[in-house]
Scaffold this active site. Structure first.
Site, PDB file in Angstrom:
ATOM      1  N   HIS A  24      20.690 -51.790  59.876  1.00 55.81           N
ATOM      2  CA  HIS A  24      19.954 -51.257  58.720  1.00 55.81           C
ATOM      3  C   HIS A  24      19.116 -52.371  58.105  1.00 55.81           C
ATOM      4  O   HIS A  24      17.975 -52.164  57.704  1.00 55.81           O
ATOM      5  CB  HIS A  24      20.904 -50.735  57.643  1.00 55.81           C
ATOM      6  CG  HIS A  24      21.888 -49.724  58.137  1.00 55.81           C
ATOM      7  ND1 HIS A  24      23.241 -49.912  58.074  1.00 55.81           N
ATOM      8  CD2 HIS A  24      21.709 -48.514  58.725  1.00 55.81           C
ATOM      9  CE1 HIS A  24      23.862 -48.869  58.582  1.00 55.81           C
ATOM     10  NE2 HIS A  24      22.952 -48.004  58.999  1.00 55.81           N
ATOM     11  N   CYS A 129      26.168 -31.228  65.606  1.00 61.71           N
ATOM     12  CA  CYS A 129      26.799 -32.549  65.576  1.00 61.71           C
ATOM     13  C   CYS A 129      26.725 -33.080  64.147  1.00 61.71           C
ATOM     14  O   CYS A 129      25.624 -33.271  63.619  1.00 61.71           O
ATOM     15  CB  CYS A 129      26.100 -33.515  66.536  1.00 61.71           C
ATOM     16  SG  CYS A 129      26.679 -35.211  66.292  1.00 61.71           S
ATOM     17  N   CYS A 132      24.882 -36.500  63.712  1.00 59.78           N
ATOM     18  CA  CYS A 132      23.418 -36.427  63.675  1.00 59.78           C
ATOM     19  C   CYS A 132      22.936 -35.483  62.589  1.00 59.78           C
ATOM     20  O   CYS A 132      21.752 -35.455  62.279  1.00 59.78           O
ATOM     21  CB  CYS A 132      22.846 -35.918  64.987  1.00 59.78           C
ATOM     22  SG  CYS A 132      23.195 -36.934  66.387  1.00 59.78           S
ATOM     23  N   CYS A 146      27.341 -34.641  72.329  1.00 60.36           N
ATOM     24  CA  CYS A 146      26.120 -35.114  71.672  1.00 60.36           C
ATOM     25  C   CYS A 146      25.697 -36.429  72.331  1.00 60.36           C
ATOM     26  O   CYS A 146      26.521 -37.336  72.471  1.00 60.36           O
ATOM     27  CB  CYS A 146      26.399 -35.327  70.186  1.00 60.36           C
ATOM     28  SG  CYS A 146      25.274 -36.510  69.438  1.00 60.36           S
ATOM     29  N   HIS A 149      26.356 -39.523  69.873  1.00 60.47           N
ATOM     30  CA  HIS A 149      27.705 -39.868  69.410  1.00 60.47           C
ATOM     31  C   HIS A 149      28.801 -39.669  70.448  1.00 60.47           C
ATOM     32  O   HIS A 149      29.951 -40.017  70.189  1.00 60.47           O
ATOM     33  CB  HIS A 149      28.041 -39.070  68.140  1.00 60.47           C
ATOM     34  CG  HIS A 149      27.166 -39.432  66.982  1.00 60.47           C
ATOM     35  ND1 HIS A 149      25.974 -38.811  66.725  1.00 60.47           N
ATOM     36  CD2 HIS A 149      27.299 -40.401  66.043  1.00 60.47           C
ATOM     37  CE1 HIS A 149      25.411 -39.367  65.667  1.00 60.47           C
ATOM     38  NE2 HIS A 149      26.188 -40.328  65.244  1.00 60.47           N
TER      39      HIS A 149
END
Ligand code: MSP
Length: 627
Positions: A24, A129, A132, A146, A149
């Site tokens: 991030h 999911c 997401c 997914c 994930h």
């Protein structure tokens, strides 16, 4: 008339279900560096970042902590703000999707789309999911899981509201093809065009409140909240005044860059453009998807327990070197492997050696031999002229690379220039020459220091604190353009300044241990005695309504019946736990979890994602002490 160019850059808004990690931090530093480059060029710059606070993930995280979602968001957002402050991030605004003005504008837009017939109601079944926060078609799943994930999504069928995304498919393909810079880098553009070869479905933009409460209520049906992505993507326009301050919006829109990670390409390059098209908002200039920071070749994530915290790195190495490393080491668009070894190698070679030593050398020579006064340059020869000529074109070359979004190459260009100053010093050897020719040495030192000043000026967006301390120590002519030659003022004093980048002594790898003992914090016998563990029998169990993880248990402790709330619904159904003889902490202060009183805590063993209850082997009456 103000003819300054405007520049608007955004980061994704981050989910508040977790603290920020280096991934991030990377997108945010990237946006910060770009903004600072543009501010240095005197562009009218706006940099937006923030947090994505609605949706199932956030609701579940709040549930797991036993607090209300808004309180959870208010707590978590502090971590983001603290990290960005420590990383010297200069965002112009921090948007939170729980801000009132954002919610109001999202509702206004939804109402308009509903009235225009861009939204309709229908029943739909799909694979959802939670990681997401989106539906997948069967085709998109990999082995039924997914692709992001690697988890099996839940199949959900219900009545919902849909945005007519599918009707914009041909328009979108055309737009992407006609505007080659719209999706960058090239391979991401091709990935999106590949995705658009399949029929584009309409987008489910609502969630029934019976399943999810934490969202923006639909203005035309109060039994539903808005799908979190539909709400979140709109931050890019609400954050600069759309629907509130049209003048500000017109000044900065269309955005120059939406910076995103490669994991959120479909939402940004398919959902968002079609939403804007339907609303009537012009397209942003470029959506740029960078790669991932990997740890041992795997994406950093909480579940893999391989997260690097930006704050830990800053504490060890300092904020500027962390910013430098991230920008310097990632080839934009590709994945990069993070290791502390790479970090220290790059730091020692480029910051401590190339840059720091040069700064030390020139300023020390001026202090020692010229009483700290910058010498006046005299006649120059070929070596000087070569360096001056390179210096004069440096900022244009660097900015060209920045325009082309090659930040690591731009940094490389500056560091190569710094190396050429070092080379010039090696050739001219001012520390020897000063003994015989003070005038020529003065010219060499002026030129080397001014070249260093210019290189430093260009590194300022990446390492603001260190560079400011260096520039503050040098006497500079503020009236001159800071990217031109000759800003350093001869005849004026240099102040003392600290050594810029002390070398990092690499930690020796510890010899492999035969068996690694887990770290244990030792406690006393008395401390153990303070915890009253007893056996209890589960008499009744039920899921707490509107939560996913919480079970309410009624247990027999031998003396009384007690109610315990436990976050184990992912691992045990109410039927499974019924009748079990478990172990509980009997003297824990009662607490309310999601409004339900819990009078104790049960014990369970947890490793990774697996959780099993501690149960009693054989028959013993409830209330037996455990120890
Ligand atoms: N909330 C959504 C975005 C909504 S934008 C309208 C979301 N949030 S997130 O918290 O999961 O953050 C996603 C972004 O964080 C990624 O797109 C990327 O920019 C950054 N990164 C998260 N992990 C990363 C790495 N390991 N490496 C690099 N960046 C990554 O998705």
């Amino acid at each position: 008339m103000n003819n300054r160019k405007s520049f608007y850059v955004t980061t994704p808004i981050y989910y508040v279900n977790d603290k920020p990690h280096i991934g991030h931090a990377y997108t945010t530093i990237l946006a910060d560096v770009l903004s600072r480059f543009h501010r240095d060029k005197n562009d009218d710059t706006f940099f937006l970042t923030g947090t994505d606070e609605h949706g199932q993930k956030v609701q579940e995280s709040a549930e797991a902590r036993g607090i209300a979602p808004q309180e959870h968001c208010d707590n978590m957002v502090k971590h983001f703000k603290e990290n960005w402050e420590k990383l010297n991030i200069t965002n112009d605004f921090f948007i939170r999707t729980t801000f009132d003005f954002h919610k109001k504008t999202v509702q206004k837009i939804l109402q308009q789309l509903w009235e225009k017939g861009e939204i309709y109601e229908s029943e739909y079944g799909g694979y959802y999911c939670v990681g997401c926060e989106r539906y997948y078609t069967e085709k998109e799943l990999e082995d039924g899981k997914c692709p992001q994930h690697q988890k099996e999504p839940e199949y959900i069928k219900e009545k919902n509201y849909f945005f007519k995304m599918g009707k914009y498919q041909d328009w979108l393909i055309n737009y992407i093809q006609l505007n080659p810079n719209f999706i960058q880098p090239e391979h991401r553009k091709n990935e999106v065009l590949g995705f658009l070869k399949n029929p584009l479905n309409d987008l489910c933009i609502s969630r029934p409140k019976s399943r999810l409460k934490w969202g923006i209520e639909l203005p035309f049906d109060n039994k539903y909240v808005t799908y979190v992505w539909f709400d979140a993507l709109l931050n890019y326009v609400t954050g600069i005044g759309y629907g509130q301050d049209q003048e500000k919006f017109n000044k900065f829109w269309p955005a120059n860059y939406h910076l995103i990670g490669k994991d959120i390409v479909t939402t940004h390059c398919v959902y968002w453009p079609t939403m804007m098209k339907a609303i009537g908002i012009p397209m942003p200039k470029t959506i740029y998807a960078h790669g991932w920071w990997l740890m041992d070749k795997a994406k950093m994530s909480k579940s893999l327990n391989n997260i690097v915290s930006p704050l830990d790195l800053i504490d060890t190495y300092g904020v500027d070197s962390v910013r430098y490393y991230l920008i310097r080491d990632m080839m934009l668009g590709q994945d990069s492997n993070f290791t502390e070894d790479n970090f220290t190698t790059r730091y020692n070679a480029e910051l401590a050696n190339d840059f720091g030593n040069l700064a030390n050398r020139v300023t020390t020579l001026i202090k020692k031999n010229y009483d700290s006064v910058v010498p006046f340059p005299q006649e120059t020869g070929d070596a000087e002229n070569d360096l001056i000529n390179t210096a004069k074109t440096l900022s244009d070359n660097v900015y060209k690379k920045i325009e082309d979004f090659k930040l690591n190459q731009a940094t490389d260009e500056i560091i190569s220039f710094i190396r050429s100053i070092n080379k010039y010093m090696e050739i001219t050897q001012p520390w020897k020459l000063v003994k015989t020719d003070k005038e020529s040495t003065g010219t060499i030192l002026y030129i080397a220091t001014e070249a260093l000043r210019l290189g430093a000026q260009l590194l300022h967006p990446i390492m603001p604190t260190k560079i400011e301390s260096l520039l503050k120590a040098l006497p500079l002519d503020d009236k001159k353009n800071k990217f031109s030659w000759g800003v350093l003022k001869p005849g004026e004093k240099i102040d003392a300044f600290d050594s810029l980048f002390p070398r990092i002594i690499k930690k020796k790898k510890p010899a492999p241990q035969k068996q690694k003992k887990p770290e244990i914090n030792l406690i006393t016998f008395e401390e153990v005695g303070r915890v009253n563990l007893i056996t209890a029998k589960v008499l009744a169990a039920e899921q707490i309504p509107e939560t996913n993880k919480l079970l309410k248990l009624s247990v027999d402790t031998g003396l009384e019946k007690r109610q315990i709330v436990a976050g184990i619904a992912d691992h045990y159904s109410p039927e499974e736990i019924l009748g079990k003889n478990i172990v509980i902490v009997a003297n824990l202060q009662p607490a309310k979890i999601r409004g339900v009183e819990s009078q104790g805590m049960l014990l369970a063993a947890k490793k990774g994602k697996k959780l099993r209850l501690i149960t009693i082997d054989g028959d013993i009456a409830p209330g037996a002490s455990v120890g």
